[in-house]
Structure formats: C-alpha cells, structure tokens
Design an enzyme around this catalytic site. Structure first.
Site, mmCIF file in Angstrom:
data_model
loop_
_atom_site.group_PDB
_atom_site.id
_atom_site.type_symbol
_atom_site.label_atom_id
_atom_site.label_comp_id
_atom_site.label_asym_id
_atom_site.label_seq_id
_atom_site.Cartn_x
_atom_site.Cartn_y
_atom_site.Cartn_z
ATOM 1 N N ARG A 16 -24.589 52.768 6.088
ATOM 2 C CA ARG A 16 -23.375 52.824 6.926
ATOM 3 C C ARG A 16 -22.136 52.692 6.048
ATOM 4 O O ARG A 16 -22.249 52.479 4.840
ATOM 5 C CB ARG A 16 -23.405 51.732 7.987
ATOM 6 N N TYR A 155 -16.365 36.155 -2.545
ATOM 7 C CA TYR A 155 -16.282 37.628 -2.588
ATOM 8 C C TYR A 155 -15.335 38.091 -3.702
ATOM 9 O O TYR A 155 -15.651 39.009 -4.460
ATOM 10 C CB TYR A 155 -15.808 38.102 -1.218
ATOM 11 N N LYS A 159 -16.278 40.320 -6.949
ATOM 12 C CA LYS A 159 -15.622 41.621 -7.167
ATOM 13 C C LYS A 159 -14.859 41.645 -8.496
ATOM 14 O O LYS A 159 -14.795 42.682 -9.152
ATOM 15 C CB LYS A 159 -14.695 41.950 -5.988
#
Ligand code: NAP
Length: 247
Positions: A16, A155, A159
């Site tokens: 997705r 996160y 990243k």
C-alpha cells in the site's frame, strides 16, 4: 520515458501507500518487480494489479526486521530471476509518542523495522550487486530525519540513521558502479498520515509552501529516476519530495 525492461527490482513495503505506487510505476517501465509486505495477501494485492496491467511480478512475504526472513527473500529472488538490479527500501512503521512517555518497545520496534530493516536488505543484496558490477539502492527516509519532529524521536532517529547509512554505503560501493541514494518525502497521503489528528494536519499544511499534501505517485516518480541509468552519476544524495517543506 524511462526504460527498465527486464531489470529486477525489489520493493519492500509494497502492499500500500508509497511502496505500492513505486512498485506499479517500476512495472510500468518494464521492470520485473518483487513486491513484498508483511503478509503474502498484501503483496499479492499489488502483484495482481501489476499483472492486470501486463507486467511481470513476484509477491513475497517478508519481515525486514528479521535478517533470516530477508535472507529467504533474496534467495527466492535469485532462484527466480538470478539477479537484483534495484532495491527500494521503503518498508516503515510509526509508534508515535512524546519522549517522556515513549516506551522502550516503541523505540525499538521503529528502529528495528525502519533502520535495521534497511541494513538487513542492503547487506543481503550487496554481494550480488558487486558481482554484477551494477546496482541501484534507494532508501526511503523522511524530512523528519533532517529536521526532527515532536512525538517522533524514534522515527526521526531511524530516518536520520538511514541518511548516514546511505552515505557510508554509497562511498563503499561507488567504485563497483552501485549508486545508493535517499528519498526524503514530506507529508504524503497514505494510511500512515491518515492517523494524524485534524488539528495537527492543519498546522502541517501551513508549513508546506505548496499548500497541499503530496501523492505516493509523486514520490514514485523520483524513485524511478534514481532506479534508471539517467542517475548513474548521482550517489550518496538525499532528495526531498516535500512541496518545499524543507529548503
Ligand atoms: P504505509 O501506508 O503505512 O505502508 C507501510 C508499508 O510497509 C506496508 O506495505 C507495510 O506492509 C510495510 N511494512 C511495515 N512493517 C514491515 C516489516 N516489518 N517488514 C516488511 N514490510 C513492512 O506507509 P507509507 O506512508 O506508504 O510509507 C512508506 C515509507 O515512506 C515509510 O518508510 C515511511 O516512513 C516513509 N515516509 C512516509 C511519509 C508519509 O507522509 N506517508 C513521509 C515520509 C516518509 P503491510 O501492509 O504488510 O503492513
């Protein structure tokens, strides 16, 4: 139009969102696309669309955080196609919380999937690409890896880690004709951003000069360029697709 006819591309997290758009776009350019997700059903959904459009694809279930699962993925790919030309490390999760409330599990789960997952896949494919003396590795980071974000310490750290990983591996592999680059999306319309509350959404939109969210297809367009020979002299770079959010 980019031509990736018969190139073998592996896209993680392609059930997705951004990964699905990347897989569909790569298939449109002629690549044979290995579509992966945490469930075979998720991978098959995207693979069916590729097949309906006349493309060639192989759906595979993988957990990128698990090195053994990743090794099995690439074993399957090599048995089927004998090579890997393009690796897109796109799989990612969020477990948002303010640092004071963030649990060790929330920290670790995001690091495991979003950063160790990228390491696992790069490590599993590197020897093959070195033997081929050619390869393209594209890692999906985020603008928050560059500027940080309250509530996303885990996160953002993962990243930002991807950016350092990209640059180091780019330096190691440049002489083997393997290019390693990072794409840093801004605020893109997917299931992941669907979870953002309405109040925060408006604030986010105000921070985007383009005044709107991006689409998965707009990220996929840059990935396809970085997967093509048009980008052979580009390596170790971080390219933003963010409507001007970070400049
Ligand atoms: P998404 O709609 O939530 O899709 C995430 C994908 O990752 C799904 O295909 C999911 O598979 C897969 N995945 C999750 N955990 C996995 C694991 N352990 N092993 C293998 N696959 C796994 O996310 P998205 O918004 O498209 O984001 C894609 C990438 O872009 C992520 O790396 C994300 O951090 C990054 N990004 C997104 C935005 C944004 O605004 N959306 C901005 C910057 C960066 P299942 O369907 O099986 O769960």
């Amino acid at each position: 139009m980019v031509n990736l006819k018969d190139k073998v591309a592996v896209v993680t997290g392609a059930s997705r969102g951004i990964g699905r758009a990347i897989a569909l776009r790569l298939a449109e350019t002629g690549a044979r696309v290995v579509v992966t997700a945490t469930t075979i059903e998720g991978a098959q959904k995207t693979a069916e669309t590729i097949q309906q459009n006349g493309g060639e694809t192989l759906p595979v279930q993988v957990n990128v955080a698990d090195a053994e699962s990743v090794a099995n993925l690439f074993k399957t790919v090599l048995e089927q196609y004998g090579r890997v030309d393009i690796l897109v490390n796109n799989a990612g999760i969020t477990r948002d919380n303010l640092l004071v409330r963030m649990s060790y599990e929330e920290w670790q789960a995001v690091l495991d999937v979003n950063l160790t997952g990228v390491f696992n896949c790069i490590k599993a494919v590197t020897r093959t690409m070195m033997k081929q003396r050619a390869g393209k590795i594209i890692n999906i980071s985020s603008v928050v890896g560059e500027i940080g974000n309250a509530g996303q310490a885990n996160y953002s750290a993962a990243k930002a880690g991807i950016i350092g990983l990209t640059k180091s591996v780019a330096k190691e592999l440049a002489s083997r004709n393997i290019q390693v680059n990072c794409v840093a999306p801004g605020y893109i319309q997917t299931d992941m951003t669907e979870q953002i509350p309405e109040s925060a959404r408006e604030q986010l939109l105000n921070a985007i000069p383009a005044g709107r969210m991006g689409t998965p297809e707009e990220v996929a367009a840059l990935v396809v360029f970085l997967a093509s020979s048009d980008s052979d002299y580009i390596t170790g770079q971080v390219m933003n697709v963010d409507g001007g959010m970070v400049m």
